[in-house]
Design a protein around this motif. Structure first.
Motif, PDB file in Angstrom:
ATOM      1  N   ARG A 115      24.776  23.307  -2.471  1.00  0.00           N
ATOM      2  CA  ARG A 115      24.005  22.070  -2.416  1.00  0.00           C
ATOM      3  C   ARG A 115      24.506  21.082  -3.469  1.00  0.00           C
ATOM      4  O   ARG A 115      24.721  19.906  -3.186  1.00  0.00           O
ATOM      5  CB  ARG A 115      22.519  22.367  -2.618  1.00  0.00           C
ATOM      6  CG  ARG A 115      21.667  21.114  -2.536  1.00  0.00           C
ATOM      7  CD  ARG A 115      20.188  21.424  -2.599  1.00  0.00           C
ATOM      8  NE  ARG A 115      19.822  21.929  -3.905  1.00  0.00           N
ATOM      9  CZ  ARG A 115      18.811  22.775  -4.116  1.00  0.00           C
ATOM     10  NH1 ARG A 115      18.071  23.222  -3.129  1.00  0.00           N
ATOM     11  NH2 ARG A 115      18.533  23.176  -5.330  1.00  0.00           N
ATOM     12  N   PRO A 139      26.881  11.101   3.305  1.00  0.00           N
ATOM     13  CA  PRO A 139      25.861  12.000   3.846  1.00  0.00           C
ATOM     14  C   PRO A 139      26.065  12.325   5.330  1.00  0.00           C
ATOM     15  O   PRO A 139      25.770  13.440   5.759  1.00  0.00           O
ATOM     16  CB  PRO A 139      24.565  11.222   3.612  1.00  0.00           C
ATOM     17  CG  PRO A 139      24.838  10.452   2.359  1.00  0.00           C
ATOM     18  CD  PRO A 139      26.281  10.022   2.501  1.00  0.00           C
ATOM     19  N   TRP A 186      27.743  15.584   5.917  1.00  0.00           N
ATOM     20  CA  TRP A 186      27.071  16.872   5.707  1.00  0.00           C
ATOM     21  C   TRP A 186      26.853  17.551   7.049  1.00  0.00           C
ATOM     22  O   TRP A 186      26.526  16.893   8.042  1.00  0.00           O
ATOM     23  CB  TRP A 186      25.716  16.671   5.034  1.00  0.00           C
ATOM     24  CG  TRP A 186      25.765  16.235   3.602  1.00  0.00           C
ATOM     25  CD1 TRP A 186      26.733  16.509   2.681  1.00  0.00           C
ATOM     26  CD2 TRP A 186      24.779  15.465   2.912  1.00  0.00           C
ATOM     27  NE1 TRP A 186      26.416  15.956   1.468  1.00  0.00           N
ATOM     28  CE2 TRP A 186      25.222  15.308   1.576  1.00  0.00           C
ATOM     29  CE3 TRP A 186      23.567  14.900   3.288  1.00  0.00           C
ATOM     30  CZ2 TRP A 186      24.488  14.606   0.629  1.00  0.00           C
ATOM     31  CZ3 TRP A 186      22.829  14.203   2.343  1.00  0.00           C
ATOM     32  CH2 TRP A 186      23.285  14.060   1.032  1.00  0.00           C
ATOM     33  N   THR A 227      21.998  19.942   6.028  1.00  0.00           N
ATOM     34  CA  THR A 227      20.896  18.987   5.865  1.00  0.00           C
ATOM     35  C   THR A 227      19.551  19.639   6.151  1.00  0.00           C
ATOM     36  O   THR A 227      18.595  19.441   5.398  1.00  0.00           O
ATOM     37  CB  THR A 227      21.084  17.730   6.733  1.00  0.00           C
ATOM     38  OG1 THR A 227      21.227  18.092   8.090  1.00  0.00           O
ATOM     39  CG2 THR A 227      22.290  16.926   6.292  1.00  0.00           C
ATOM     40  N   THR A 246      18.697  22.122   3.329  1.00  0.00           N
ATOM     41  CA  THR A 246      18.363  21.429   2.090  1.00  0.00           C
ATOM     42  C   THR A 246      17.019  20.726   2.201  1.00  0.00           C
ATOM     43  O   THR A 246      16.209  20.773   1.267  1.00  0.00           O
ATOM     44  CB  THR A 246      19.487  20.460   1.702  1.00  0.00           C
ATOM     45  OG1 THR A 246      20.719  21.212   1.623  1.00  0.00           O
ATOM     46  CG2 THR A 246      19.216  19.811   0.361  1.00  0.00           C
ATOM     47  N   CYS A 278      12.740  12.483  11.580  1.00  0.00           N
ATOM     48  CA  CYS A 278      14.148  12.400  11.966  1.00  0.00           C
ATOM     49  C   CYS A 278      14.317  11.807  13.355  1.00  0.00           C
ATOM     50  O   CYS A 278      13.718  12.293  14.319  1.00  0.00           O
ATOM     51  CB  CYS A 278      14.787  13.780  11.923  1.00  0.00           C
ATOM     52  SG  CYS A 278      14.751  14.486  10.271  1.00  0.00           S
ATOM     53  N   GLU A 306      18.614  12.907   9.911  1.00  0.00           N
ATOM     54  CA  GLU A 306      18.387  13.947   8.899  1.00  0.00           C
ATOM     55  C   GLU A 306      19.235  13.703   7.660  1.00  0.00           C
ATOM     56  O   GLU A 306      18.748  13.783   6.535  1.00  0.00           O
ATOM     57  CB  GLU A 306      18.678  15.333   9.473  1.00  0.00           C
ATOM     58  CG  GLU A 306      17.586  15.838  10.369  1.00  0.00           C
ATOM     59  CD  GLU A 306      17.864  17.217  10.937  1.00  0.00           C
ATOM     60  OE1 GLU A 306      18.967  17.767  10.744  1.00  0.00           O
ATOM     61  OE2 GLU A 306      16.956  17.757  11.596  1.00  0.00           O
ATOM     62  N   ALA A 307      20.507  13.406   7.861  1.00  0.00           N
ATOM     63  CA  ALA A 307      21.400  13.201   6.714  1.00  0.00           C
ATOM     64  C   ALA A 307      20.956  12.008   5.883  1.00  0.00           C
ATOM     65  O   ALA A 307      20.929  12.074   4.646  1.00  0.00           O
ATOM     66  CB  ALA A 307      22.839  13.020   7.191  1.00  0.00           C
ATOM     67  N   LEU A 333      17.731  12.866   3.934  1.00  0.00           N
ATOM     68  CA  LEU A 333      18.041  13.704   2.777  1.00  0.00           C
ATOM     69  C   LEU A 333      18.682  12.845   1.690  1.00  0.00           C
ATOM     70  O   LEU A 333      18.335  12.970   0.508  1.00  0.00           O
ATOM     71  CB  LEU A 333      18.960  14.858   3.170  1.00  0.00           C
ATOM     72  CG  LEU A 333      19.407  15.765   2.027  1.00  0.00           C
ATOM     73  CD1 LEU A 333      18.212  16.391   1.314  1.00  0.00           C
ATOM     74  CD2 LEU A 333      20.363  16.838   2.550  1.00  0.00           C
ATOM     75  N   HIS A 363      21.534   5.372   1.875  1.00  0.00           N
ATOM     76  CA  HIS A 363      20.789   5.833   3.048  1.00  0.00           C
ATOM     77  C   HIS A 363      20.693   4.730   4.108  1.00  0.00           C
ATOM     78  O   HIS A 363      19.606   4.209   4.360  1.00  0.00           O
ATOM     79  CB  HIS A 363      19.400   6.304   2.633  1.00  0.00           C
ATOM     80  CG  HIS A 363      18.722   5.339   1.698  1.00  0.00           C
ATOM     81  ND1 HIS A 363      18.878   5.401   0.351  1.00  0.00           N
ATOM     82  CD2 HIS A 363      17.923   4.278   1.921  1.00  0.00           C
ATOM     83  CE1 HIS A 363      18.192   4.430  -0.222  1.00  0.00           C
ATOM     84  NE2 HIS A 363      17.599   3.723   0.720  1.00  0.00           N
TER      85      HIS A 363
END
Length: 162
Positions: free
Chosen positions: A65, A80, A83, A88, A91, A112, A132-133, A136, A144
């Motif tokens: 992680r 991200p 990932w 994802t 985590t 999501c 989701e990515a 997170l 983001h």
């Protein structure tokens, strides 16, 4: 915390080859330390920088992680979105309960758009929507794109997790 911050700054300035060499060296050192344990891994608990406690047997997942999250921080064309879905979800499954129990998150639920999964992270506030990515990434304080609230209010900043 100051020592950890200084070490992060030091490593951030390293060339990629030296950073990879340090990651290998610290992995070897961790392996040697685990080999020296007298009790079973399941009997040893450790406190992370965030304050949460884990079993020593969880160190490999925590290490993965950390590498995945900080690899994004390096800005080396790894984001991200790169990932894996398994990373994802695992985590989010791990950190959402931590945030809910130990941080004041200014949002209620992560929703999501790509999978339909949800994680409750706070006691109140708007729901936060995205992949989701990206969700997170928002929760961990990283870039983001595409994340927004369900009620149209400005997206709040997530609290520090470490």
């Amino acid at each position: 915390p100051e020592e950890r911050s200084a070490e992060i700054d030091r490593r951030a300035a390293l060339p990629w080859s030296e950073l990879v060499a340090e990651a290998r060296l610290t992995a070897e050192q961790l392996g040697l330390a685990l080999d020296r344990l007298q009790e079973p891994l399941g009997a040893r608990t450790l406190r992370l920088g965030s304050g949460s406690e884990i079993g020593a047997w969880e160190l490999a997942a925590v290490r993965i992680r950390e590498i995945e999250v900080h690899r994004v921080d390096l800005g080396a064309e790894y984001r991200p979105v790169d990932w894996s879905p398994a990373f994802t979800v695992r985590t989010l499954d791990q950190v959402a309960p931590f945030f809910r129990a130990r941080r004041e998150v200014p949002a209620h639920t992560l929703r999501c758009t790509d999978t339909g999964r949800c994680w409750q992270v706070g006691r109140s506030g708007p729901d936060v929507v995205g992949t989701e990515a990206d969700l997170l990434a928002w929760l961990l304080g990283r870039a983001h794109p595409g994340v927004h609230t369900t009620d149209g209010t400005p997206l709040p900043a997530a609290p520090a997790w470490v």
